[in-house]
Design a protein around this motif. Structure first.
Motif, PDB file in Angstrom:
ATOM      1  N   ASP A   1     -56.618  34.643  50.512  1.00  0.00           N
ATOM      2  CA  ASP A   1     -55.833  35.418  51.479  1.00  0.00           C
ATOM      3  C   ASP A   1     -54.478  35.850  50.918  1.00  0.00           C
ATOM      4  OD1 ASP A   1     -57.853  35.227  53.462  1.00  0.00           O
ATOM      5  OD2 ASP A   1     -57.159  33.198  53.937  1.00  0.00           O
ATOM      6  N   GLY A   2     -54.470  36.326  49.671  1.00  0.00           N
ATOM      7  CA  GLY A   2     -53.263  36.852  49.062  1.00  0.00           C
ATOM      8  C   GLY A   2     -52.279  35.831  48.537  1.00  0.00           C
ATOM      9  N   VAL A   3     -52.701  34.562  48.484  1.00  0.00           N
ATOM     10  CA  VAL A   3     -51.823  33.492  48.012  1.00  0.00           C
ATOM     11  C   VAL A   3     -52.501  32.769  46.849  1.00  0.00           C
ATOM     12  CG1 VAL A   3     -50.709  31.300  48.658  1.00  0.00           C
ATOM     13  CG2 VAL A   3     -50.797  33.195  50.293  1.00  0.00           C
ATOM     14  N   LEU A   4     -51.727  32.487  45.807  1.00  0.00           N
ATOM     15  CA  LEU A   4     -52.256  31.746  44.672  1.00  0.00           C
ATOM     16  C   LEU A   4     -52.566  30.311  45.091  1.00  0.00           C
ATOM     17  CD1 LEU A   4     -52.840  31.889  41.587  1.00  0.00           C
ATOM     18  CD2 LEU A   4     -50.529  30.963  41.254  1.00  0.00           C
ATOM     19  N   VAL A   5     -53.774  29.878  44.803  1.00  0.00           N
ATOM     20  CA  VAL A   5     -54.203  28.525  45.133  1.00  0.00           C
ATOM     21  C   VAL A   5     -54.188  27.646  43.887  1.00  0.00           C
ATOM     22  CG1 VAL A   5     -56.126  27.141  46.009  1.00  0.00           C
ATOM     23  CG2 VAL A   5     -55.615  29.356  47.034  1.00  0.00           C
TER      24      VAL A   5
END
Length: 177
Positions: free
Chosen positions: A149-153
């Motif tokens: 969702d557009g966030v680096l994990v």
């Protein structure tokens, strides 16, 4: 034999929770992909360059740790593609090569996923993705980004060996919501 790439710490700033910047990237699928706005999980494997049969490599390519291996890396993701799909993960390749190079690779290897072109280095600059230079040309170092969702994990860096990148990435994906 070329030495394996070492962790030069040039990706330490890429930490879980980092929001991916809004940048439009051309994809071999014909789409424009903005990883910051993409819902769901994605794997983006960044690589330096894909050669073409019969054409020479860039200068000193054989001496640069981690330079070789883009085709085996892409084939590794191709081999595990249905497994990534089963987890609901979209796979992308990423380099600074233009769409002509990217499209040739997709056709030649029959890749089932899109390759993204960062030919103007917009994503590279925004995320400060590690690079190297040879023959007066700048190339991405091999890196894998896991995004939700557009966030680096998570990120994998350095990537070695390239042909095992998909297996290692898949192992990390199973725990990513």
């Amino acid at each position: 034999m070329v030495a394996a790439p070492t962790d030069d710490r040039r990706a330490d700033h890429l930490v879980a929770g980092l929001r991916i910047p809004s940048i439009a990237l051309a994809a071999t699928s014909g789409e424009i992909v903005d990883l910051s706005k993409r819902a769901g999980r994605a794997v983006v494997f960044g690589y330096p360059w894909t050669g073409r049969p019969g054409l020479p490599n860039p200068p000193r390519w054989d001496d640069i740790p981690g330079a070789h291996g883009s085709t085996p890396q892409a084939k590794g993701f191709q081999d595990r593609y249905t497994e990534f799909q089963a987890l609901g993960v979209t796979v992308y390749g990423l380099s600074t090569q233009d769409m002509v190079y990217q499209s040739e690779l997709v056709v030649r290897l029959g890749l089932p996923f899109a390759m993204l072109s960062d030919a103007d280095f917009a994503l590279q600059r925004a995320l400060r993705l590690p690079t190297f230079q040879t023959g007066g040309v700048i190339y991405l170092k091999r890196i894998t980004l896991i995004i939700a969702d557009g966030v680096l994990v998570d990120r994998l860096y350095p990537v070695d060996p390239p042909e095992a990148s998909a297996v290692e990435t898949f192992g990390r994906m199973e725990g990513v919501a």
